[in-house]
Design an enzyme around this catalytic site. Sequence first.
Site, mmCIF file in Angstrom:
data_model
loop_
_atom_site.group_PDB
_atom_site.id
_atom_site.type_symbol
_atom_site.label_atom_id
_atom_site.label_comp_id
_atom_site.label_asym_id
_atom_site.label_seq_id
_atom_site.Cartn_x
_atom_site.Cartn_y
_atom_site.Cartn_z
ATOM 1 N N ASP A 151 29.505 -21.653 6.689
ATOM 2 C CA ASP A 151 29.266 -22.652 7.733
ATOM 3 C C ASP A 151 28.769 -22.047 9.046
ATOM 4 O O ASP A 151 28.912 -22.656 10.112
ATOM 5 C CB ASP A 151 30.537 -23.470 8.007
ATOM 6 C CG ASP A 151 30.945 -24.318 6.811
ATOM 7 O OD1 ASP A 151 30.051 -24.816 6.118
ATOM 8 O OD2 ASP A 151 32.153 -24.467 6.569
ATOM 9 N N GLU A 152 28.159 -20.873 8.985
ATOM 10 C CA GLU A 152 27.675 -20.223 10.203
ATOM 11 C C GLU A 152 26.191 -19.875 10.129
ATOM 12 O O GLU A 152 25.701 -19.061 10.897
ATOM 13 C CB GLU A 152 28.498 -18.959 10.480
ATOM 14 C CG GLU A 152 29.963 -19.233 10.797
ATOM 15 C CD GLU A 152 30.727 -17.972 11.154
ATOM 16 O OE1 GLU A 152 30.079 -16.946 11.425
ATOM 17 O OE2 GLU A 152 31.969 -18.017 11.162
#
Length: 290
Positions: free
Chosen positions: A234-235
């Site tokens: 999620d980055e």
Amino acid sequence: MAPRPRPGREFVLTLSCPDRAGLVHSVTGFLVDHSGNILESRQFDDRLQDRFFMRVHFDVSDPGITLEELRRGFTPVAEAYRISWHLHDASTPTRTLIMVSNFGHCLNDLLFRRRTGSLNIEIPAIVSNHRTYSSLAESYGIPFHHVPVTAQTKAEAEARLLELVEELDVDVVVLARYMQILSDDLCKRLEGRAINIHHSFLPGFKGARPYAQAHERGVKLVGATAHYVTPDLDEGPIIEQDVVRVDHSRSPDEMVAIGRDVEAQVLARAVQWHSESRVMLNGNRTVVFR
């Protein structure tokens, strides 16, 4: 809705390279030499990284000029300026494989937008670790592949996904609330061509009930982030984000409904911009020519 690009007559050129004097002149000179007329042009000079980005949508008046001839004609310019570039027919739909688990709001939204023509994508398959949306896929006439995932079958499932990507000539994989973590190896294999969507509460509220946690903490903004998939969970480079303001009167269920609407809209914009070659990677960031 914008008019559909004319096949064989409209093209999109995207490029990035170290910034140099004369670059834009050489690009426009190439277009003039090939009967090109600019319909839309956007550019960005990242002075911190000394890198130039450009997207040009153009048409050609000479019916004898083909995509292959345009690519041959631009190659000397690209070599002279050390350009990373992509040139394609603007009318060609992006072949998009969609992955989903048990939340179907993003999937349903993408399917509807595709059917109504607001997304220039082609969906050759839907892949899921559950059978929940097999009937939805069938109603749209799209092949549905049930690929269950367990700790023991994860490698086999990812191998099957890569097989489908190759067999179906997939351009981009969209994780439309696909609730499985992809391995580092798969993330690297799909670098720059896998898009994920998640709610905006990360990393604060993790787990199965993030909206309930947010409600308990009195959160005032509900939002979503669409980004490219990387091994850093999620980055990845962010493509699009949005938020909606909420207050104390909203129940957890209402916050979930609001969040789903935002997720669907944010993901749809990210898929549209990617399919129109409006998103360019710039290290851990993106340049988005909206």
